[in-house]
Write an enzyme that holds these catalytic residues in place. Structure first.
Site, short mmCIF file in Angstrom:
data_model
loop_
_atom_site.label_atom_id
_atom_site.label_comp_id
_atom_site.label_asym_id
_atom_site.label_seq_id
_atom_site.Cartn_x
_atom_site.Cartn_y
_atom_site.Cartn_z
N SER A 24 -0.94 -5.76 10.49
CA SER A 24 -1.78 -5.85 11.90
C SER A 24 -0.75 -7.16 12.45
O SER A 24 -0.08 -7.84 11.85
CB SER A 24 -3.28 -6.41 11.63
OG SER A 24 -3.70 -6.91 12.64
N TYR B 100 -9.11 -11.38 7.03
CA TYR B 100 -8.31 -10.25 7.40
C TYR B 100 -6.88 -10.53 7.75
O TYR B 100 -5.97 -10.03 7.08
CB TYR B 100 -9.04 -9.75 8.69
CG TYR B 100 -8.44 -8.66 9.32
CD1 TYR B 100 -8.58 -7.23 8.74
CD2 TYR B 100 -7.53 -8.75 10.46
CE1 TYR B 100 -8.16 -6.42 9.40
CE2 TYR B 100 -6.75 -7.50 11.21
CZ TYR B 100 -7.29 -6.31 10.63
OH TYR B 100 -6.56 -5.41 11.16
#
Length: 302
Positions: free
Chosen positions: A144, A157
């Site tokens: 990401s 995350y």
């Protein structure tokens, strides 16, 4: 890898979102597809779509945090297709947002367990099998943009996604000699249902320190509904694989933000004139170790 016809691709999270986009794009290019997902109903829907386009596809219900189940899935692939995959897509992931200071052990266990642990399980399960097959291959792992910097609202995350980038850099170096390429995708928002990932969180995991309700889900949907279409992202991924790119980041709006972030890191490094003799000695020692001392670690254990 230039020719995908006849390749066998194993895709986690393959029943929807980015994973289904990869299944469609690489399946249309001639690859046989295995989609692994936690949701049996979503797998059946995805298989119908793939097979409707004439794509050879097989589905496996899999919790990527379950190592024994992952090994059984790998065995099933070899039983069904007679070979290990030539392509591995570590795509499944979950997210959850909340103030970093309110993060619980359970939040870390879930987010790190899926986003990093699931990737580790895929690599440890399939890489030895891919090497043993003796065939060229390619591994694509979804990280990401959040993995390129920290986040006060998505700390676990982002930490997991950062580790994934670093891990793929290491595998890229180690697998080159086996003719297995490695790419890591760093997307921003994708048009997917990841906003509802909290609904898949195991009930017995423990309490979360984050707010998780329809309001927070709809807040995330407001971002993702404007995200890149999964098929478009997979098309960019395919181009990256064809070029042998390690990093695939098809989001031009992120370029200057990334540059500014890493410029801060580079600027924090002392100039050479601050310690020229020490730098020379340390560099010489590291080069000598890389050429000589490191060889001991390449030997087979035991």
């Amino acid at each position: 890898m230039q020719d995908f016809n006849g390749q066998l691709a194993f895709i986690t999270g393959g029943a929807s979102g980015a994973g289904l986009g990869q299944a469609l794009v690489f399946g249309r290019a001639g690859a046989k597809i295995v989609i692994a997902d936690l949701r049996a109903d979503a797998i059946e829907t995805a298989l119908a779509q793939l097979r409707g386009e004439g794509i050879t596809a097989h589905g496996i219900v899999l919790d990527i945090t379950d190592r024994a189940a992952y090994a059984r899935a790998a065995d099933e692939v070899e039983q069904v297709f007679g070979a290990a995959p030539t392509m591995l897509f570590n795509t499944a992931g979950v997210n959850s947002f909340g103030p970093v200071e309110k993060t619980t052990y359970a939040d870390f266990d879930w987010l790190i367990g899926v986003n990093l642990g699931g990737v580790i399980n895929g690599m440890v399960t399939f890489v030895p099998r891919m090497i043993a097959s003796g065939r060229p291959g390619h591994i694509v792992t979804t990280s990401s943009l959040g993995g390129l910097s920290g986040s006060a609202l998505a700390a676990p995350y982002s930490a997991a996604k950062a580790a994934v980038i670093n891990l793929m850099e290491g595998y890229a170096q180690g697998l080159a000699k086996h003719n297995i390429g490695v790419s890591v995708i760093c997307p921003a928002n994708i048009k997917s249902n990841i906003a509802e990932a909290s609904k898949l969180r195991p009930a017995g995991l423990g309490p979360s320190g984050y707010r998780e309700d329809e309001a927070t889900i709809q807040s995330l949907h407001s971002i993702h509904r404007h995200g890149m279409d999964p098929v478009e992202l997979a098309e960019w991924t395919k181009k990256g694989v064809e070029k042998g790119d390690l990093y695939i980041i098809p989001y031009p709006e992120a370029k200057e933000q990334i540059r500014a972030h890493f410029d801060r890191i580079v600027d924090a490094v002392l100039p050479m004139e601050a310690d020229p003799e020490g730098a020379k000695a340390r560099t010489a020692a590291l080069m000598d170790w890389a050429q000589n001392g490191a060889k001991v670690f390449a030997k087979t254990a035991g």
